[in-house]
Design a protein around this motif. Sequence first.
Motif, PDB file in Angstrom:
ATOM      1  N   ARG B 155       0.938  -1.174   0.046  1.00 55.03           N
ATOM      2  CA  ARG B 155      -0.039   0.022  -0.003  1.00 55.03           C
ATOM      3  C   ARG B 155       0.832   1.234   0.078  1.00 55.03           C
ATOM      4  O   ARG B 155       0.550   2.180  -0.731  1.00 55.03           O
ATOM      5  CB  ARG B 155      -0.829  -0.034   1.230  1.00 55.03           C
ATOM      6  CG  ARG B 155      -2.028   1.064   1.492  1.00 55.03           C
ATOM      7  CD  ARG B 155      -2.748   0.955   2.586  1.00 55.03           C
ATOM      8  NE  ARG B 155      -3.317   2.475   2.797  1.00 55.03           N
ATOM      9  CZ  ARG B 155      -3.037   3.415   3.322  1.00 55.03           C
ATOM     10  NH1 ARG B 155      -1.905   3.568   3.959  1.00 55.03           N
ATOM     11  NH2 ARG B 155      -3.601   4.581   3.501  1.00 55.03           N
ATOM     12  N   LEU B 157       3.751   1.732  -1.282  1.00 56.19           N
ATOM     13  CA  LEU B 157       4.121   2.061  -2.569  1.00 56.19           C
ATOM     14  C   LEU B 157       3.109   2.540  -3.515  1.00 56.19           C
ATOM     15  O   LEU B 157       3.256   3.587  -4.203  1.00 56.19           O
ATOM     16  CB  LEU B 157       5.020   1.146  -3.401  1.00 56.19           C
ATOM     17  CG  LEU B 157       6.213   0.396  -2.802  1.00 56.19           C
ATOM     18  CD1 LEU B 157       6.777  -0.931  -3.528  1.00 56.19           C
ATOM     19  CD2 LEU B 157       7.130   1.549  -2.545  1.00 56.19           C
ATOM     20  N   GLN B 159       0.662   4.273  -2.632  1.00 56.74           N
ATOM     21  CA  GLN B 159       0.375   5.541  -1.941  1.00 56.74           C
ATOM     22  C   GLN B 159       1.249   6.601  -2.673  1.00 56.74           C
ATOM     23  O   GLN B 159       0.994   7.712  -3.090  1.00 56.74           O
ATOM     24  CB  GLN B 159       0.308   5.627  -0.741  1.00 56.74           C
ATOM     25  CG  GLN B 159      -0.431   6.974  -0.050  1.00 56.74           C
ATOM     26  CD  GLN B 159      -0.390   7.062   1.383  1.00 56.74           C
ATOM     27  OE1 GLN B 159       0.672   6.492   2.012  1.00 56.74           O
ATOM     28  NE2 GLN B 159      -1.134   7.674   2.124  1.00 56.74           N
ATOM     29  N   MET B 160       2.676   6.243  -2.614  1.00 56.38           N
ATOM     30  CA  MET B 160       3.669   7.211  -3.002  1.00 56.38           C
ATOM     31  C   MET B 160       3.490   7.383  -4.543  1.00 56.38           C
ATOM     32  O   MET B 160       3.511   8.605  -4.850  1.00 56.38           O
ATOM     33  CB  MET B 160       5.045   6.466  -2.654  1.00 56.38           C
ATOM     34  CG  MET B 160       6.356   7.087  -3.101  1.00 56.38           C
ATOM     35  SD  MET B 160       6.401   6.905  -5.069  1.00 56.38           S
ATOM     36  CE  MET B 160       6.919   5.211  -5.272  1.00 56.38           C
ATOM     37  N   MET B 161       3.341   6.417  -5.130  1.00 59.09           N
ATOM     38  CA  MET B 161       3.175   6.518  -6.697  1.00 59.09           C
ATOM     39  C   MET B 161       1.926   7.430  -7.002  1.00 59.09           C
ATOM     40  O   MET B 161       1.892   8.315  -7.794  1.00 59.09           O
ATOM     41  CB  MET B 161       2.691   5.105  -7.172  1.00 59.09           C
ATOM     42  CG  MET B 161       2.848   5.165  -8.822  1.00 59.09           C
ATOM     43  SD  MET B 161       4.679   5.487  -9.361  1.00 59.09           S
ATOM     44  CE  MET B 161       4.492   5.251 -10.867  1.00 59.09           C
ATOM     45  N   ARG B 162       0.476   7.252  -6.417  1.00 58.13           N
ATOM     46  CA  ARG B 162      -0.499   8.237  -6.571  1.00 58.13           C
ATOM     47  C   ARG B 162      -0.370   9.676  -6.081  1.00 58.13           C
ATOM     48  O   ARG B 162      -0.954  10.250  -6.679  1.00 58.13           O
ATOM     49  CB  ARG B 162      -1.648   7.490  -5.707  1.00 58.13           C
ATOM     50  CG  ARG B 162      -2.215   6.006  -6.454  1.00 58.13           C
ATOM     51  CD  ARG B 162      -3.313   5.507  -5.732  1.00 58.13           C
ATOM     52  NE  ARG B 162      -4.434   6.446  -5.744  1.00 58.13           N
ATOM     53  CZ  ARG B 162      -5.330   6.516  -4.617  1.00 58.13           C
ATOM     54  NH1 ARG B 162      -5.261   5.965  -3.629  1.00 58.13           N
ATOM     55  NH2 ARG B 162      -6.438   7.536  -4.617  1.00 58.13           N
ATOM     56  N   PRO B 166      -0.009   9.886 -11.105  1.00 54.40           N
ATOM     57  CA  PRO B 166       0.224   9.382 -12.795  1.00 54.40           C
ATOM     58  C   PRO B 166      -1.052   9.093 -13.240  1.00 54.40           C
ATOM     59  O   PRO B 166      -2.015   8.884 -12.706  1.00 54.40           O
ATOM     60  CB  PRO B 166       0.799   7.977 -12.388  1.00 54.40           C
ATOM     61  CG  PRO B 166       0.235   7.819 -10.719  1.00 54.40           C
ATOM     62  CD  PRO B 166       0.067   9.054 -10.205  1.00 54.40           C
ATOM     63  N   THR B 167      -1.248   8.776 -14.724  1.00 53.55           N
ATOM     64  CA  THR B 167      -2.102   8.495 -15.299  1.00 53.55           C
ATOM     65  C   THR B 167      -2.421   7.006 -14.902  1.00 53.55           C
ATOM     66  O   THR B 167      -1.386   6.206 -14.433  1.00 53.55           O
ATOM     67  CB  THR B 167      -2.014   8.749 -16.810  1.00 53.55           C
ATOM     68  OG1 THR B 167      -0.809   7.839 -17.242  1.00 53.55           O
ATOM     69  CG2 THR B 167      -1.766  10.103 -17.163  1.00 53.55           C
ATOM     70  N   GLN B 170       0.372   5.083 -16.710  1.00 56.51           N
ATOM     71  CA  GLN B 170       1.662   5.232 -16.041  1.00 56.51           C
ATOM     72  C   GLN B 170       1.709   4.551 -14.585  1.00 56.51           C
ATOM     73  O   GLN B 170       2.697   3.606 -14.469  1.00 56.51           O
ATOM     74  CB  GLN B 170       1.972   6.619 -15.553  1.00 56.51           C
ATOM     75  CG  GLN B 170       2.264   7.576 -16.911  1.00 56.51           C
ATOM     76  CD  GLN B 170       2.350   9.009 -16.598  1.00 56.51           C
ATOM     77  OE1 GLN B 170       1.590   9.550 -15.479  1.00 56.51           O
ATOM     78  NE2 GLN B 170       3.111   9.717 -17.177  1.00 56.51           N
ATOM     79  N   LYS B 174       4.722   1.791 -14.644  1.00 56.00           N
ATOM     80  CA  LYS B 174       5.800   2.117 -13.790  1.00 56.00           C
ATOM     81  C   LYS B 174       5.871   1.569 -12.536  1.00 56.00           C
ATOM     82  O   LYS B 174       6.785   1.366 -11.729  1.00 56.00           O
ATOM     83  CB  LYS B 174       5.809   3.657 -13.513  1.00 56.00           C
ATOM     84  CG  LYS B 174       5.671   4.693 -14.593  1.00 56.00           C
ATOM     85  CD  LYS B 174       6.920   4.667 -15.365  1.00 56.00           C
ATOM     86  CE  LYS B 174       6.937   5.511 -16.555  1.00 56.00           C
ATOM     87  NZ  LYS B 174       8.146   5.733 -17.347  1.00 56.00           N
ATOM     88  N   LEU B 175       4.481   1.089 -11.787  1.00 57.06           N
ATOM     89  CA  LEU B 175       4.485   0.490 -10.598  1.00 57.06           C
ATOM     90  C   LEU B 175       4.177  -1.007 -10.658  1.00 57.06           C
ATOM     91  O   LEU B 175       4.677  -1.923 -10.420  1.00 57.06           O
ATOM     92  CB  LEU B 175       3.547   1.295  -9.669  1.00 57.06           C
ATOM     93  CG  LEU B 175       3.438   0.613  -8.362  1.00 57.06           C
ATOM     94  CD1 LEU B 175       4.758   0.476  -7.441  1.00 57.06           C
ATOM     95  CD2 LEU B 175       2.309   1.243  -7.538  1.00 57.06           C
ATOM     96  N   PRO B 178       6.165  -3.627 -13.025  1.00 52.96           N
ATOM     97  CA  PRO B 178       7.523  -3.915 -12.679  1.00 52.96           C
ATOM     98  C   PRO B 178       7.376  -4.745 -11.139  1.00 52.96           C
ATOM     99  O   PRO B 178       8.109  -5.943 -11.124  1.00 52.96           O
ATOM    100  CB  PRO B 178       8.188  -2.944 -12.308  1.00 52.96           C
ATOM    101  CG  PRO B 178       7.315  -1.901 -13.194  1.00 52.96           C
ATOM    102  CD  PRO B 178       6.035  -2.379 -13.441  1.00 52.96           C
ATOM    103  N   ALA B 179       6.161  -4.253 -10.338  1.00 53.44           N
ATOM    104  CA  ALA B 179       6.281  -5.228  -9.038  1.00 53.44           C
ATOM    105  C   ALA B 179       5.993  -6.600  -9.241  1.00 53.44           C
ATOM    106  O   ALA B 179       6.256  -7.141  -8.105  1.00 53.44           O
ATOM    107  CB  ALA B 179       5.099  -4.354  -8.278  1.00 53.44           C
TER     108      ALA B 179
END
Lengths: 258, 257
Positions: B155, B157, B159-162, B166-167, B170, B174-175, B178-179
């Motif tokens: 969660r 990561l 939250q950080m990404m959001r 990002p669209t 993305q 991007k998350l 790869p995760a």
Amino acid sequence: MSGPPPIAVRGLRKVFRQANSGQSVIAIDRLDLTIAPREVVSIVGQTGCGKSTFFDIMIGLDAPTEGSIRFGDKSPYADFDHFRGRIATVFQQDRLLPWRSALDNAKLPLELIGLPDAEQHERALAWLRRLGLGQFTSAFPHELSGGMRQRVAIARAFAMEPDILLADEAFGHLDEVTAVELRDTFLKLARERGSTAVLITHQLEEAIAVGDRVIVFGKPARVLADIRVAQWPAAQHGILREAIQATLQSNRPDPRLG
Amino acid sequence: MLPEEHHASLPVPIFPRQTLVSLLVFAAGWEALAHLAPLLGIPPFAVPGFITIAKRLVAVTPFDVIVTLARVVGALIVSFVLGVLLAIAMYRSDALEQYLRPMIRILMAVPVVSWILFAVLWFPGVEFRIGFVLVAVCGPVFLIDALDAMRGVPRELRQMMRSFRPTPRQFFLKLMLPAIVPSLFTSWKVNISLAIRVVTIAELVGAVTGIGHQLSVAQELFSVADVFAWTMVLVVLLFLLEALVARVESRMLRWRG
């Protein structure tokens, strides 16, 4: 947008319903707050007082139950995309993507806002160098110490050149020496950049050392005290600390804070 | 240096001593049994010696190996693409997941033999039958693993990404993708082994090419030497594919240290 917008919080409430018991829990209770452009504000409160909920609402990841939060004339939640590239966050844990090198982590927000590759590279590299990580740009997060990882997280935030910087307990888990060093770097960079910075912390020393203002949150989150640090000479910081401590313990404003 | 560190720093041989010893003991036992078979009342064809097996190995037709390999790789790629795409759709739509997940669990419980029978009864083309069986067996593994891996992305990561706004595209590129790569490699390893075994059974029914077909011919000719030779080819094929995936994995996941 020219320069950071003012932040205005009006009658903000956040109520959660517990999944098991169905009971409502008030996390934020009619919070009113104004933060001027380029101000550095620390918000201090006890663990579980709703600071992180307020942080999520400021980032725009959560909506208030009632009331509003506006950055200028926009809401970080309703106008989510408007703030792409304008709000940067530093979290308690570095939250680096483990499969990306330090450089690629610092580039992440620049990729998201669609900067040309060369500019992404140049900017991320410049910030990593500035934070003393010039030799570690190709290192993966697991190859870096906790302090170095947090530096990468700070570089990631500053590389965006944001109007508003939000930090949630960003230095709390580091050892004292590293925390003080990073905190000073963060502040210096924020002031140089002219960003509005809001730091959420539970550490009084940190709150007083960092902020132009210290806002003391009660439990649930509401403003118990709003202190302009400059009005307190350094010699009286001990008294200030005691007054904030008393405010936090009693959950009501201490008379010494005026 | 601690004993554990010393142990960890030693190079790992390709064939550890224990592996070689156990293989040699098995080979010696088999060869002895092959020689003793007439004395024990066992028909000689039932336990062929290694010279006989080696002769059959030389006679292995590369075309059948290539056909089986192509079927396995092709079906795995189709299963992977379909599985991951469906997993993404299910991750993005709770309603879709709630409807599809029970169905997929049921499909995963269907025995391979049943899939083969369905394929024979439903489809006329041999290649399509084999492909159908392989995708029916391997696709759900990719799907469930990918979906569970996406659900397991921390969660913090997300939250950080959001927070960087990002669209949706993305966010996934991007998350999320790869995760889940480590889990996808695990799925590939599981599915390669599964596919090699399933393709053999599927080729036994109706196919006129491939290792499964050759095994079927060997069975009709009572040629244990041929069964042994083709089985060795299958095992080697499996090891080679697993080694290939492991090599790609170690390159792509070098960030894990």
